[in-house]
Design a protein around this motif. Structure first.
Motif, PDB file in Angstrom:
ATOM      1  N   TRP A 259       3.733  -1.422   4.122  1.00 18.66           N
ATOM      2  CA  TRP A 259       2.246  -1.562   4.463  1.00 18.66           C
ATOM      3  C   TRP A 259       1.526  -2.587   3.492  1.00 18.66           C
TER       4      TRP A 259
ATOM      5  N   GLN B 240       2.336   4.836   0.956  1.00 16.81           N
ATOM      6  CA  GLN B 240       2.668   5.331   2.401  1.00 16.81           C
ATOM      7  C   GLN B 240       2.870   6.748   2.692  1.00 16.81           C
TER       8      GLN B 240
ATOM      9  N   TYR C 218      -9.725   3.660   5.047  1.00 18.26           N
ATOM     10  CA  TYR C 218      -9.238   2.375   4.389  1.00 18.26           C
ATOM     11  C   TYR C 218      -9.867   2.400   2.982  1.00 18.26           C
TER      12      TYR C 218
ATOM     13  N   ARG D  92       0.669  -1.267  -0.019  1.00 25.68           N
ATOM     14  CA  ARG D  92       0.087  -0.002   0.108  1.00 25.68           C
ATOM     15  C   ARG D  92       0.895   1.328  -0.094  1.00 25.68           C
TER      16      ARG D  92
ATOM     17  N   SER E 181      -1.336   3.007   8.767  1.00 26.30           N
ATOM     18  CA  SER E 181      -2.429   3.008   7.985  1.00 26.30           C
ATOM     19  C   SER E 181      -2.670   1.750   7.069  1.00 26.30           C
ATOM     20  N   ALA E 182      -2.604   0.493   7.599  1.00 26.59           N
ATOM     21  CA  ALA E 182      -2.778  -0.624   6.740  1.00 26.59           C
ATOM     22  C   ALA E 182      -2.974  -1.791   7.675  1.00 26.59           C
ATOM     23  N   ASP E 183      -3.432  -2.716   7.249  1.00 28.16           N
ATOM     24  CA  ASP E 183      -3.660  -4.097   7.789  1.00 28.16           C
ATOM     25  C   ASP E 183      -2.363  -4.528   8.793  1.00 28.16           C
TER      26      ASP E 183
ATOM     27  N   ALA F  43      -1.858  -5.257   2.343  1.00 28.27           N
ATOM     28  CA  ALA F  43      -3.391  -5.889   2.681  1.00 28.27           C
ATOM     29  C   ALA F  43      -3.250  -7.271   2.045  1.00 28.27           C
TER      30      ALA F  43
ATOM     31  N   ARG G 204      -6.807  -2.493   0.346  1.00 28.35           N
ATOM     32  CA  ARG G 204      -7.264  -1.398   0.936  1.00 28.35           C
ATOM     33  C   ARG G 204      -6.119  -0.727   1.930  1.00 28.35           C
ATOM     34  N   GLY G 205      -6.558   0.294   2.355  1.00 25.98           N
ATOM     35  CA  GLY G 205      -5.499   0.968   3.437  1.00 25.98           C
ATOM     36  C   GLY G 205      -4.367   1.686   2.674  1.00 25.98           C
ATOM     37  N   GLY G 206      -3.588   2.223   3.348  1.00 21.77           N
ATOM     38  CA  GLY G 206      -2.471   2.946   2.866  1.00 21.77           C
ATOM     39  C   GLY G 206      -2.829   4.575   2.818  1.00 21.77           C
TER      40      GLY G 206
END
Length: 356
Positions: A303, A110, A320, A108, A147-149, A305, A329-331
């Motif tokens: 990061w 950053q 997300y 993801r 900001s990610a899983d 997903a 998702r996320g990042g």
């Protein structure tokens, strides 16, 4: 039924009693990783040009997978020791980190420049400002989630002194608050406002709402970054935080740093730390770096997903973009996200059987 991620509700004593969250690669695994990187390395390629099948991780992959299972279904974090640091250049070590990421999930972006890989080193930035980021400073950091899983961090060089890593269970902290101040816990399940630190994409606002804690399918999720809440208070349209909200956040931060809750460690060259951002929070102490540029603290951060990501609370959607299980998702999309980056995401998602 809310069972609150039982295995993720650990104490420091629990970690000491069962060290299953630590694994180490043997010599054969290190040789396999070194061979994989050197066979695939191509100076004409960018990281986004590589595919998962370019890297055969050999006997190392089952050990890495075991660490990933611990991150998803166990304590929520793992340490993998023994990556072949001494036999690889910094560029090769970065490529090794990327190769492990290609087998783990979809990377993801950053930040503002939309990088999918970040070198974590002191670049002289000021952390506690409206656009500050902790990874490029040498200061002590607030406890936070990325900001990610999943965040995957590999260590190439360590600082001259300092730079200790700390991890706490957000599930354990929630339990402690519920026992001590249930009235304040309720406030943490209400929306708070996070600044995007001036890195927002064209279709994003400068801030977004997200509770510190929320539930889905019986699981407890957390999202916390006090620096971003502090920055958001200076943005027009963000509601002013109340005294009781500050009180709740102060208590959360105090609990996270209690000796029985906070696990402290120094990452060593060749270590990989993997964190589940939904059930852990992490921090770092200030550090003093070496004068020699070749020796200065350097880690590589991804990061990710993962394809087995669980469904997220609906309240996570502004941050997300997607909350469905197993999706990309996320990042931090940033301001340089382009067709090349989108193409990478589509290819990598397809390789992992995910929906881009």
């Amino acid at each position: 039924m809310r069972h609150a991620n039982r295995q993720a509700a650990w104490s420091v004593d629990d970690l000491g009693a069962d060290c299953g969250w630590i694994r180490e690669l043997d010599d054969a695994a290190r040789r396999d990783l070194t061979a994989a990187v050197r066979k695939a390395a191509d100076p004409a390629k960018t990281l986004l040009d590589y595919r998962r099948d370019d890297f055969d991780l050999g006997s190392a992959w089952p050990i890495i997978q075991a660490s990933l299972h611990e991150v998803r279904d166990g304590t929520g974090f793992a340490i993998l020791r023994g990556l072949p640091r001494d036999g690889l250049t910094a560029d090769e070590f970065e490529l090794l980190t990327w190769a492990i990421g290609l087998h783990t999930g979809v990377a993801r972006p950053q930040g503002k420049a939309s990088p999918f890989m970040t070198a974590v080193r002191d670049a002289g930035t000021v952390y506690r400002t409206g656009k500050g980021r902790g990874y490029s400073s040498n200061t002590d950091l607030d406890f936070h989630t990325d900001s990610a899983d999943i965040v995957l961090l590999t260590c190439y060089n360590v600082a001259k002194s300092g730079g200790m890593s700390m991890v706490s269970s957000s599930v354990t902290a929630h339990q402690a608050m519920l026992a001590e101040r249930p009235d304040l816990v309720e406030l943490l399940h209400q929306p708070h406002y996070f600044s995007r630190q001036q890195e927002q994409a064209a279709d994003e606002a400068a801030f977004y709402p997200n509770p510190i804690y929320d539930w889905r399918d019986g699981l407890l999720f957390s999202k916390w970054n006090r620096n971003r809440l502090r920055s958001a208070q200076a943005i027009g349209g963000v509601p002013a935080m109340t005294a009781r909200q500050h009180q709740a956040l102060d208590l959360l931060d105090e609990i996270l740093r209690r000796p029985g809750v906070m696990h402290s460690m120094y990452l060593r060259p060749g270590d990989m730390q993997i964190l589940n951002n939904h059930v852990t929070l992490h921090s770092r102490t200030e550090f003093e770096d070496h004068d020699d540029p070749a020796l200065r603290r350097c880690l590589f951060r991804l990061w990710l997903a993962p394809p087995d990501g669980v469904g997220l609370p609906e309240s996570w959607r502004p941050a997300y973009r997607s909350v469905e299980a197993g999706t990309v998702r996320g990042g931090i999309v940033g301001q340089a996200y382009d067709a090349a980056r989108r193409g990478f995401e589509i290819r990598q998602a397809a390789d992992l059987g995910m929906q881009a």
